[in-house]
Design a protein around this motif. Structure first.
Motif, PDB file in Angstrom:
ATOM      1  N   MET A 208       0.844  -1.161   0.000  1.00  0.00           N
ATOM      2  CA  MET A 208       0.000   0.000   0.000  1.00  0.00           C
ATOM      3  C   MET A 208       0.896   1.233   0.000  1.00  0.00           C
ATOM      4  SD  MET A 208      -2.849   1.267   2.755  1.00  0.00           S
ATOM      5  CE  MET A 208      -3.864  -0.153   2.469  1.00  0.00           C
ATOM      6  N   GLN A 209       0.437   2.245  -0.714  1.00  0.00           N
ATOM      7  CA  GLN A 209       1.163   3.505  -0.754  1.00  0.00           C
ATOM      8  C   GLN A 209       0.174   4.646  -0.514  1.00  0.00           C
ATOM      9  OE1 GLN A 209       3.316   4.137  -4.385  1.00  0.00           O
ATOM     10  NE2 GLN A 209       3.763   6.246  -3.905  1.00  0.00           N
ATOM     11  N   LEU A 210       0.554   5.577   0.347  1.00  0.00           N
ATOM     12  CA  LEU A 210      -0.265   6.751   0.618  1.00  0.00           C
ATOM     13  C   LEU A 210       0.539   7.992   0.267  1.00  0.00           C
ATOM     14  CD1 LEU A 210      -1.713   5.855   4.146  1.00  0.00           C
ATOM     15  CD2 LEU A 210      -2.868   5.658   1.937  1.00  0.00           C
ATOM     16  N   GLU A 211      -0.142   8.980  -0.299  1.00  0.00           N
ATOM     17  CA  GLU A 211       0.504  10.258  -0.580  1.00  0.00           C
ATOM     18  C   GLU A 211      -0.546  11.357  -0.460  1.00  0.00           C
ATOM     19  OE1 GLU A 211       1.457  10.822  -4.899  1.00  0.00           O
ATOM     20  OE2 GLU A 211       0.743   8.748  -5.016  1.00  0.00           O
TER      21      GLU A 211
ATOM     22  N   ALA B 294      -2.571  14.187  -1.885  1.00  0.00           N
ATOM     23  CA  ALA B 294      -3.016  14.727  -3.168  1.00  0.00           C
ATOM     24  C   ALA B 294      -3.076  16.248  -3.069  1.00  0.00           C
ATOM     25  CB  ALA B 294      -4.380  14.161  -3.550  1.00  0.00           C
ATOM     26  N   ARG B 295      -3.567  16.714  -1.935  1.00  0.00           N
ATOM     27  CA  ARG B 295      -3.628  18.132  -1.574  1.00  0.00           C
ATOM     28  C   ARG B 295      -3.932  18.155  -0.081  1.00  0.00           C
ATOM     29  NH1 ARG B 295      -8.204  17.046  -4.641  1.00  0.00           N
ATOM     30  NH2 ARG B 295     -10.184  17.403  -3.578  1.00  0.00           N
ATOM     31  N   PRO B 296      -3.864  19.293   0.568  1.00  0.00           N
ATOM     32  CA  PRO B 296      -4.111  19.316   2.011  1.00  0.00           C
ATOM     33  C   PRO B 296      -5.470  18.698   2.372  1.00  0.00           C
ATOM     34  CG  PRO B 296      -3.189  21.406   1.309  1.00  0.00           C
ATOM     35  CD  PRO B 296      -3.481  20.612   0.047  1.00  0.00           C
ATOM     36  N   GLY B 297      -5.418  17.750   3.286  1.00  0.00           N
ATOM     37  CA  GLY B 297      -6.633  17.097   3.755  1.00  0.00           C
ATOM     38  C   GLY B 297      -7.133  15.961   2.883  1.00  0.00           C
ATOM     39  N   VAL B 298      -6.450  15.699   1.754  1.00  0.00           N
ATOM     40  CA  VAL B 298      -6.881  14.643   0.832  1.00  0.00           C
ATOM     41  C   VAL B 298      -5.717  13.696   0.583  1.00  0.00           C
ATOM     42  CG1 VAL B 298      -7.742  14.115  -1.492  1.00  0.00           C
ATOM     43  CG2 VAL B 298      -8.547  16.169  -0.300  1.00  0.00           C
ATOM     44  N   LEU B 299      -5.933  12.415   0.903  1.00  0.00           N
ATOM     45  CA  LEU B 299      -4.925  11.382   0.658  1.00  0.00           C
ATOM     46  C   LEU B 299      -5.257  10.616  -0.606  1.00  0.00           C
ATOM     47  CD1 LEU B 299      -4.491   9.822   4.199  1.00  0.00           C
ATOM     48  CD2 LEU B 299      -2.782  11.095   2.919  1.00  0.00           C
ATOM     49  N   ARG B 300      -4.238  10.190  -1.311  1.00  0.00           N
ATOM     50  CA  ARG B 300      -4.403   9.276  -2.435  1.00  0.00           C
ATOM     51  C   ARG B 300      -3.784   7.952  -1.992  1.00  0.00           C
ATOM     52  NH1 ARG B 300      -1.995  12.027  -6.393  1.00  0.00           N
ATOM     53  NH2 ARG B 300      -3.975  12.940  -6.991  1.00  0.00           N
ATOM     54  N   ALA B 301      -4.565   6.893  -2.092  1.00  0.00           N
ATOM     55  CA  ALA B 301      -4.099   5.565  -1.689  1.00  0.00           C
ATOM     56  C   ALA B 301      -3.989   4.672  -2.917  1.00  0.00           C
ATOM     57  CB  ALA B 301      -5.066   4.944  -0.691  1.00  0.00           C
ATOM     58  N   THR B 302      -2.895   3.968  -3.004  1.00  0.00           N
ATOM     59  CA  THR B 302      -2.719   2.951  -4.025  1.00  0.00           C
ATOM     60  C   THR B 302      -2.533   1.630  -3.285  1.00  0.00           C
ATOM     61  OG1 THR B 302      -1.611   4.552  -5.457  1.00  0.00           O
ATOM     62  CG2 THR B 302      -1.335   2.217  -6.004  1.00  0.00           C
ATOM     63  N   ALA B 303      -3.416   0.680  -3.550  1.00  0.00           N
ATOM     64  CA  ALA B 303      -3.386  -0.581  -2.807  1.00  0.00           C
ATOM     65  C   ALA B 303      -3.788  -1.723  -3.725  1.00  0.00           C
ATOM     66  CB  ALA B 303      -4.335  -0.517  -1.622  1.00  0.00           C
ATOM     67  N   HIS B 304      -3.309  -2.915  -3.401  1.00  0.00           N
ATOM     68  CA  HIS B 304      -3.798  -4.112  -4.081  1.00  0.00           C
ATOM     69  C   HIS B 304      -5.251  -4.324  -3.662  1.00  0.00           C
ATOM     70  CE1 HIS B 304      -0.031  -5.594  -5.772  1.00  0.00           C
ATOM     71  NE2 HIS B 304       0.541  -5.093  -4.690  1.00  0.00           N
TER      72      HIS B 304
END
Length: 70
Positions: A1-4, A6-16
């Motif tokens: 899993m990867q989290l980053e 996207a902008r303040p208060g918003v996370l983008r998650a990449t996961a299987h």
């Protein structure tokens, strides 16, 4: 899993898919059989997240593109 961020208060998650499925299964378990000490407000918020997840997975199955977000 990867989290980053996207902008303040918003996370983008990449996961299987299996990682995300495990999180959703755990959330459903809590939403359906939560101990009494969990505040109802928190359970309502969790149920809303799960409802939106159901809407979005239905959208994916239909092949409908996601709406643009600003």
């Amino acid at each position: 899993m990867q989290l980053e961020w996207a902008r303040p208060g918003v996370l983008r998650a990449t996961a299987h898919a299996f990682e995300f499925a495990a999180l959703v299964a755990a959330a459903r378990f809590v939403a359906e059989s939560a101990p009494s000490e969990i505040p109802e407000e928190a359970l309502d918020q969790l149920r809303k997240v799960l409802d939106e997840y159901d809407v979005q997975t239905a959208r994916l199955r239909k092949g409908t593109p996601a709406p643009e977000t600003g």
